[in-house]
Design an enzyme around this catalytic site. Structure first.
Site, mmCIF file in Angstrom:
data_model
loop_
_atom_site.group_PDB
_atom_site.id
_atom_site.type_symbol
_atom_site.label_atom_id
_atom_site.label_comp_id
_atom_site.label_asym_id
_atom_site.label_seq_id
_atom_site.Cartn_x
_atom_site.Cartn_y
_atom_site.Cartn_z
ATOM 1 N N GLY A 46 1.074 -1.299 0.044
ATOM 2 C CA GLY A 46 0.215 0.529 -0.323
ATOM 3 C C GLY A 46 1.241 0.989 -0.028
ATOM 4 O O GLY A 46 1.869 0.799 0.150
ATOM 5 N N PRO A 47 0.456 2.169 -0.326
ATOM 6 C CA PRO A 47 0.810 3.658 -0.166
ATOM 7 C C PRO A 47 1.268 3.955 1.259
ATOM 8 O O PRO A 47 0.711 3.075 2.684
ATOM 9 C CB PRO A 47 0.048 4.919 -0.923
ATOM 10 C CG PRO A 47 -1.441 4.065 -0.238
ATOM 11 C CD PRO A 47 -0.932 2.827 -0.684
ATOM 12 N N ASP A 49 1.576 6.130 4.692
ATOM 13 C CA ASP A 49 0.448 6.484 5.247
ATOM 14 C C ASP A 49 -0.379 5.513 5.835
ATOM 15 O O ASP A 49 -1.339 5.866 6.360
ATOM 16 C CB ASP A 49 -0.243 7.732 5.589
ATOM 17 C CG ASP A 49 0.608 8.542 6.104
ATOM 18 O OD1 ASP A 49 1.107 8.074 7.185
ATOM 19 O OD2 ASP A 49 0.628 10.209 6.032
ATOM 20 N N GLU A 124 8.948 -2.897 5.569
ATOM 21 C CA GLU A 124 9.446 -2.209 4.591
ATOM 22 C C GLU A 124 10.432 -3.438 3.675
ATOM 23 O O GLU A 124 11.757 -2.709 3.187
ATOM 24 C CB GLU A 124 10.388 -1.436 5.649
ATOM 25 C CG GLU A 124 9.981 -0.093 6.899
ATOM 26 C CD GLU A 124 9.123 0.470 6.255
ATOM 27 O OE1 GLU A 124 8.691 0.648 4.740
ATOM 28 O OE2 GLU A 124 9.113 1.122 6.613
ATOM 29 N N ALA A 125 9.780 -3.828 2.784
ATOM 30 C CA ALA A 125 10.538 -4.910 2.050
ATOM 31 C C ALA A 125 10.493 -4.520 0.580
ATOM 32 O O ALA A 125 11.498 -4.921 0.511
ATOM 33 C CB ALA A 125 9.344 -6.561 1.907
ATOM 34 N N VAL A 207 15.670 5.760 -3.474
ATOM 35 C CA VAL A 207 15.615 6.054 -1.886
ATOM 36 C C VAL A 207 15.752 7.111 -0.924
ATOM 37 O O VAL A 207 17.079 6.744 -1.751
ATOM 38 C CB VAL A 207 15.732 4.543 -1.461
ATOM 39 C CG1 VAL A 207 14.962 4.717 0.247
ATOM 40 C CG2 VAL A 207 15.432 3.161 -1.741
ATOM 41 N N ILE A 209 15.302 9.117 1.900
ATOM 42 C CA ILE A 209 14.365 9.465 3.331
ATOM 43 C C ILE A 209 13.989 10.296 3.564
ATOM 44 O O ILE A 209 14.420 11.767 3.278
ATOM 45 C CB ILE A 209 15.634 8.833 4.733
ATOM 46 C CG1 ILE A 209 16.462 8.015 4.396
ATOM 47 C CG2 ILE A 209 14.328 9.231 5.846
ATOM 48 C CD1 ILE A 209 15.935 6.338 4.668
ATOM 49 N N GLY A 210 12.826 10.165 3.930
ATOM 50 C CA GLY A 210 11.593 11.447 3.945
ATOM 51 C C GLY A 210 10.870 11.730 4.778
ATOM 52 O O GLY A 210 10.372 10.267 5.566
ATOM 53 N N TYR A 220 7.529 13.200 1.705
ATOM 54 C CA TYR A 220 6.504 12.529 0.688
ATOM 55 C C TYR A 220 4.926 13.146 0.857
ATOM 56 O O TYR A 220 4.525 13.070 1.802
ATOM 57 C CB TYR A 220 6.221 11.029 1.006
ATOM 58 C CG TYR A 220 7.454 10.531 0.011
ATOM 59 C CD1 TYR A 220 8.357 10.271 -1.162
ATOM 60 C CD2 TYR A 220 8.953 10.993 0.865
ATOM 61 C CE1 TYR A 220 9.906 9.672 -1.294
ATOM 62 C CE2 TYR A 220 9.980 10.557 0.989
ATOM 63 C CZ TYR A 220 11.171 9.688 0.038
ATOM 64 O OH TYR A 220 11.567 9.055 -0.524
#
Ligand SMILES: [Zn+2]
EC number: 2.7.1.21
Length: 237
Positions: A46-47, A49, A124-125, A207, A209-210, A220
């Protein structure tokens, strides 16, 4: 679990009162000699959040209550530490997946120390290497360990992460997480836009990080496809 999907004696019910989990089919045993129970590789996507990490921890909790034992792994958790954290405040220690980590060795080492591992929950696969995904499949097929992977499907360019693509290809079951994240327009959020200095960017490292909070330098924002494509961040952007 019913026997409907397992005509042979591969099914191993969860242990319960009066249930002896050693009574399996002698022919259906993994390389360690344990009876097989038809383990599975499942990918929940899923996206940002949408509650993936929350669901991962909930799943761990549910399995633990049934007497099963598992390991959590993660990579680039928002806490940047060896734990799975969630935006609603839950946290659980986890093994950080590095390039060098072999998930098979992780499980075998745990077994060697007398720690039972019935399943892996891999958060976080999408950030794992392709080798890690192959290792997940082998854990299921040869070692009878369930693997539940959680992650993003697509990156900020709306392209599949390589690890996610491999999971789509190999998983026994793929499920889109049903917690809806809405775009600012009210449509269902689907894609993760990377926002730098208030603008949607479409080039850069896969990738970075944010977070999804407004104060981050790189952040994001989950958008519907229409507004992802137009780059419209909405009236509050
Ligand atoms: Zn929209």
């Amino acid at each position: 679990m019913t026997d409907d999907a397992a005509p042979t004696c591969l099914a191993r019910p969860l242990p319960g009162p009066g249930d002896d989990r050693a009574t399996g089919c002698a022919a259906a045993r993994g390389v360690d000699g344990r009876p097989l129970h038809a383990a599975a590789l499942k990918f929940f996507w899923g996206p940002m959040d949408c509650g993936k990490s929350t669901m991962a921890l909930q799943m761990n909790h549910n399995h633990a209550r049934q007497g099963r034992r598992g390991l959590l792994t993660t990579r680039i958790d928002r806490s940047l530490g060896p734990q799975v954290t969630t935006r609603i405040g839950l946290a659980h220690e986890a093994v950080e997946v590095t390039d060098d980590l072999d998930l098979r060795v992780l499980v075998r080492d745990a077994w060697a120390e007398g720690v039972r591992v019935d399943y892996l929950i891999c958060d976080e696969a999408s950030f794992y290497n392709l080798e890690h995904i192959e290792q997940m499949a082998e854990l299921v097929d040869r070692f009878d360990v369930d693997v539940y992977a959680f992650g993003l499907a697509t990156d900020f360019r709306s392209c599949l992460f390589p690890a996610a693509q491999r999971l789509f290809e190999l998983a026994d079951e793929v499920a889109r997480i049903q917690v809806e994240v809405l775009c600012w327009c009210g449509r269902e959020g689907l894609l993760n836009a990377r926002v730098v200095a208030g603008r949607v960017v479409r080039e850069g490292a896969q990738v970075v990080i944010g977070d999804t909070v407004d104060s981050a330098d790189v952040r994001y924002q989950v958008l519907c496809r229409r507004h992802y494509r137009s780059g419209d961040l909405g009236p509050r952007a």
